[in-house]
Design an enzyme around this catalytic site. Structure first.
Site, short mmCIF file in Angstrom:
data_model
loop_
_atom_site.label_atom_id
_atom_site.label_comp_id
_atom_site.label_asym_id
_atom_site.label_seq_id
_atom_site.Cartn_x
_atom_site.Cartn_y
_atom_site.Cartn_z
N LYS A 128 0.82 -1.23 0.00
CA LYS A 128 0.00 0.00 0.00
C LYS A 128 0.85 1.26 0.00
O LYS A 128 2.02 1.25 0.35
CB LYS A 128 -0.97 -0.04 1.17
CG LYS A 128 -2.12 -1.00 0.86
CD LYS A 128 -3.30 -0.85 1.74
CE LYS A 128 -4.42 -1.76 1.22
NZ LYS A 128 -5.42 -2.04 2.23
N ARG A 141 -3.72 -10.11 4.47
CA ARG A 141 -4.09 -10.12 3.05
C ARG A 141 -2.88 -9.65 2.25
O ARG A 141 -2.47 -8.50 2.40
CB ARG A 141 -5.30 -9.20 2.85
CG ARG A 141 -5.87 -9.19 1.44
CD ARG A 141 -7.06 -8.23 1.36
NE ARG A 141 -7.62 -8.20 0.03
CZ ARG A 141 -7.14 -7.45 -0.96
NH1 ARG A 141 -6.11 -6.67 -0.76
NH2 ARG A 141 -7.72 -7.47 -2.16
N1 HH2 Z 1 -7.38 -3.65 0.53
C1 HH2 Z 1 -7.66 -3.68 -0.79
C2 HH2 Z 1 -8.74 -4.40 -1.29
N2 HH2 Z 1 -9.51 -5.14 -0.46
N3 HH2 Z 1 -10.01 -5.92 1.71
C3 HH2 Z 1 -9.75 -5.92 3.02
N4 HH2 Z 1 -10.51 -6.65 3.86
N5 HH2 Z 1 -8.71 -5.21 3.56
C4 HH2 Z 1 -7.91 -4.44 2.79
O1 HH2 Z 1 -6.98 -3.79 3.34
C5 HH2 Z 1 -8.15 -4.40 1.38
C6 HH2 Z 1 -9.23 -5.16 0.87
C7 HH2 Z 1 -6.80 -2.89 -1.74
O2 HH2 Z 1 -5.79 -3.72 -2.29
P1 HH2 Z 1 -5.82 -4.39 -3.75
O3 HH2 Z 1 -6.92 -5.40 -3.84
O4 HH2 Z 1 -4.49 -4.92 -4.06
O5 HH2 Z 1 -6.08 -3.18 -4.72
P2 HH2 Z 1 -7.36 -2.70 -5.48
O6 HH2 Z 1 -8.41 -2.33 -4.50
O7 HH2 Z 1 -6.87 -1.50 -6.27
O8 HH2 Z 1 -7.83 -3.83 -6.36
#
Ligand code: HH2
Length: 301
Positions: A243, A277
């Site tokens: 992040k 995660r």
């Molecule tokens: N962060 C992201 C997405 N989903 N779910 C939970 N429970 N906690 C988190 O911190 C979280 C999440 C963001 O990360 P990523 O999926 O890699 O990116 P994007 O939202 O751009 O797909």
């Protein structure tokens, strides 16, 4: 903090899955949730796994690297108003389902790992649960009024992630007096809402929502004071991997944030996280096994 103190704050037990299954939470080591983004625009790997075959191959690779669960998301939740400009484009439910189901349907017979669906929409969660998903990861924490009843009826676990405001603007006008106390109180309130809607306590996982409507220093403080969130008595999931608050430490782009992501994994593990995660499953698993063997209260690898 001593090893004994670490052991004391680690909330353990099990999460009850739908259809009678149980996800045991081992003492001393968080379960690793591998991220599978079936999106064109995720902040760290957007577009790489939009093709269903590539997404399935990626999911199986994360499974072979030692993921304990896989989290499939078909809508980027990059928050707007900060480093990501306007943030991710909201995706209509139909489009999200069209991206997700081909992956879920192909993957389901190929792995016994629990599959979670990362969605804010009850309609998408319903389709995913029908296609074999085991739990819902809701970054809006019951933002869709239909979500709680759906999850209660399905008898599946739900991750309730903290955020404030609308996704498209949440990095603007951030205001907390005491970020940890406020996130804790707001998570307690949404967990109570979930319970009163019929979701059983042992199906609730809480998440402080790092990066969602928080500044870098606030994300770091949430990580450092994670035991205060763990003290609510629910298993806690932490999503710090790659992040931007970690990028701020080194200036590295998302694809090159593994060192900081591992540092965050160490702090979250010490703080009692039940789930991490992560994008980099193999490296995180080796890192945590090394940490436990060298210094931890945890199990031998
Ligand atoms: N962060 C992201 C997405 N989903 N779910 C939970 N429970 N906690 C988190 O911190 C979280 C999440 C963001 O990360 P990523 O999926 O890699 O990116 P994007 O939202 O751009 O797909």
């Amino acid at each position: 903090m001593t090893a004994t103190e670490h052991t004391k704050i680690v909330a353990r037990g099990a999460v009850a899955l739908a259809r009678g299954g149980r996800l045991e939470l081992p003492a001393g080591r968080p379960l690793l949730v591998g991220v599978v983004n079936v999106t064109p625009d995720s902040f760290s790997d957007g577009g790489r796994f939009l093709d269903p075959d590539r997404a399935v191959a990626h999911a199986l690779e994360l499974a072979s690297e030692g993921a304990d669960l896989l989290d499939l998301g078909a809508e980027s939740t990059r928050p707007g108003g900060g480093v990501y400009g306007e943030g991710a484009r909201p995706v209509p439910a139909g489009e999200e389902i069209d991206r997700l189901l081909p992956v879920l349907e192909r993957l389901r017979p190929l792995t016994r790992l629990p599959l979670s669906v990362d969605t804010r929409k009850a309609e998408v969660a319903r389709a995913a649960l029908a296609a074999g998903a085991d739990l819902v990861n809701d970054v809006s924490a019951l933002g869709d009024p239909a979500m709680a009843a759906l999850v209660a009826a399905a008898g599946c676990p739900i991750v309730l992630m903290h955020s404030r405001g609308e996704l498209g603007t949440m990095q603007r006008g951030i205001r907390f007096e005491d970020v940890v106390a406020e996130v804790k109180a707001e998570l307690a309130a949404v967990a109570a809402r979930a319970v009163s809607a019929g979701i059983e306590r042992d199906r609730i996982v809480l998440d402080p929502g790092l990066g969602f409507g928080k500044r870098g220093d606030q994300n770091r403080e949430l990580l450092r004071r994670l035991p205060e969130i763990v003290a609510l008595g629910f298993p806690v999931l932490v999503g710090a991997s790659r992040k931007s608050f970690l990028g701020e430490l080194s200036g590295a782009p998302p694809s090159d944030r593994l060192p900081e992501s591992l540092a965050a994994a160490a702090v979250a593990t010490r703080g009692g996280a039940a789930f991490l995660r992560v994008h980099d499953v193999a490296a995180t698993r080796r890192f945590l096994a090394g940490l436990a063997a060298l210094d931890g209260p945890g199990e031998e690898p």
